[in-house]
Motif scaffolding. Structure first.
Motif, mmCIF file in Angstrom:
data_model
loop_
_atom_site.group_PDB
_atom_site.id
_atom_site.type_symbol
_atom_site.label_atom_id
_atom_site.label_comp_id
_atom_site.label_asym_id
_atom_site.label_seq_id
_atom_site.Cartn_x
_atom_site.Cartn_y
_atom_site.Cartn_z
ATOM 1 N N PRO A 135 88.291 39.250 21.963
ATOM 2 C CA PRO A 135 87.592 39.637 20.731
ATOM 3 C C PRO A 135 86.693 40.841 20.976
ATOM 4 O O PRO A 135 86.144 41.008 22.074
ATOM 5 N N ASP A 136 86.544 41.677 19.962
ATOM 6 C CA ASP A 136 85.738 42.894 20.101
ATOM 7 C C ASP A 136 84.258 42.602 19.910
ATOM 8 O O ASP A 136 83.550 43.248 19.132
ATOM 9 N N SER A 166 95.543 44.703 28.291
ATOM 10 C CA SER A 166 96.563 45.465 29.016
ATOM 11 C C SER A 166 96.906 46.790 28.337
ATOM 12 O O SER A 166 96.771 47.861 28.932
ATOM 13 N N CYS A 167 97.334 46.726 27.057
ATOM 14 C CA CYS A 167 97.812 47.945 26.395
ATOM 15 C C CYS A 167 96.851 48.482 25.342
ATOM 16 O O CYS A 167 97.111 49.527 24.743
ATOM 17 N N LYS A 168 95.728 47.762 25.102
ATOM 18 C CA LYS A 168 94.685 48.171 24.156
ATOM 19 C C LYS A 168 95.115 48.090 22.687
ATOM 20 O O LYS A 168 94.411 48.594 21.812
ATOM 21 N N ALA A 169 96.256 47.472 22.400
ATOM 22 C CA ALA A 169 96.676 47.278 21.011
ATOM 23 C C ALA A 169 95.692 46.347 20.310
ATOM 24 O O ALA A 169 95.080 45.473 20.934
ATOM 25 N N LYS A 170 95.547 46.511 18.998
ATOM 26 C CA LYS A 170 94.602 45.727 18.214
ATOM 27 C C LYS A 170 95.317 44.604 17.460
ATOM 28 O O LYS A 170 96.443 44.767 16.984
ATOM 29 N N SER A 171 94.625 43.474 17.337
ATOM 30 C CA SER A 171 95.074 42.368 16.497
ATOM 31 C C SER A 171 93.886 41.908 15.667
ATOM 32 O O SER A 171 92.730 42.036 16.089
ATOM 33 N N SER A 202 82.174 42.504 16.752
ATOM 34 C CA SER A 202 82.708 41.631 15.716
ATOM 35 C C SER A 202 84.027 41.016 16.167
ATOM 36 O O SER A 202 84.843 41.694 16.811
ATOM 37 N N PRO A 203 84.258 39.743 15.811
ATOM 38 C CA PRO A 203 85.554 39.125 16.118
ATOM 39 C C PRO A 203 86.635 39.505 15.114
ATOM 40 O O PRO A 203 87.763 39.032 15.216
ATOM 41 N N GLU A 204 86.296 40.353 14.145
ATOM 42 C CA GLU A 204 87.271 40.747 13.128
ATOM 43 C C GLU A 204 88.501 41.387 13.763
ATOM 44 O O GLU A 204 89.611 41.287 13.235
ATOM 45 N N SER A 205 88.306 42.033 14.909
ATOM 46 C CA SER A 205 89.439 42.597 15.630
ATOM 47 C C SER A 205 89.411 42.145 17.086
ATOM 48 O O SER A 205 88.355 41.796 17.623
#
Length: 253
Positions: free
Chosen positions: A161-162, A130-135, A122-125
């Motif tokens: 995008p995930d 690099s640091c694996k932080a989520k947006s 999903s593109p929701e996240s």
């Protein structure tokens, strides 16, 4: 054949649903492998397989984001179709348990389905490479529409995008769950999928191998057509009939 479909649904105790890009064409999103679909034309000389490959994204993420602006970052412009809303009614009525989808447009959720399993992510996240932080989707859409590659606010790395790119594995636990659910189903409804992208496309055969019935509604031929108990081609017509049947069956839903 529509009467046969309704009879099949009425007699089933466990119905699963598997959807592909064709269910979203009624919402104005181009199909992937149908006539005029995303896969039928190159973009800046690159095939969609290249644009959605992990190594190309790592080399130049601007190529993917430039291509994806047309639909993936305009999701608020698209509304659920009669397929999405009717499936939500079927879920509310206890006819289906939820939807397994190859789609990444979130229209099933917008249409009212509460149980949606997104096989291709999903593109929701978005995740920083690099640091694996989520947006979130909302965090990145402005940059993408401004023709910028979205960057991580934590470290400045590139956000991806995930969704599952070529070169990445599907989530094993989700595939296992899908197989178990489809293996135990009396009926699997395959909607708007060409059934060519593996391994997801093989999942509905679990229903057939365990004695269940296959229903396919898709404008193009599929590799599983010969196994289908009911084979229809027009999603709009099919779901107009199903929506009317549901209204007559349960006027309050």
């Amino acid at each position: 054949m529509l009467e046969s479909l309704i009879q099949l649904l009425q007699g089933a105790k466990h119905i699963e649903v598997f959807t592909g890009a064709g269910v979203s064409t009624l919402s104005g999103i181009r199909d992937f492998r149908g006539t005029g679909g995303f896969y039928t034309a190159a973009w800046h000389g690159l095939s969609v397989e290249d644009l959605l490959s992990l190594h190309v994204f790592r080399d130049d993420p601007s190529l993917f984001y430039g291509w994806a602006r047309e639909f993936l970052y305009r999701l608020k412009d698209f509304k659920p179709s009669i397929v999405h809303t009717t499936l939500a009614k079927m879920e509310q009525n206890g006819l289906i348990r939820g939807v397994y989808t190859q789609n990444i447009d979130q229209l099933h959720q917008k249409g009212g389905c509460k149980h949606v399993w997104e096989i291709h992510g999903s593109p929701e996240s978005h995740t920083c490479l690099s640091c694996k932080a989520k947006s979130s989707y909302d965090d990145v859409v402005g940059d993408v529409m401004a023709n910028k590659v979205p960057l991580c606010k934590t470290c400045g790395g590139v956000l991806k995008p995930d969704i599952v790119f070529y070169g990445e594995q599907l989530e094993g636990k989700l595939l296992d769950r899908a197989y178990r659910d489809m293996a135990s189903a009396d009926v699997i409804m395959i909607l708007g999928s060409s059934l060519t992208v593996q391994p997801a496309a093989s999942l509905p055969m679990a229903t057939y191998y365990h004695g269940g019935k296959i229903v396919i509604v898709n404008s193009q031929e599929t590799p599983l057509d010969k196994y289908a108990k009911v084979r229809l081609y027009d999603l709009q017509e099919t779901f107009a009939v199903l929506n009317s049947w549901l209204d007559q069956r349960n006027p309050g839903i």
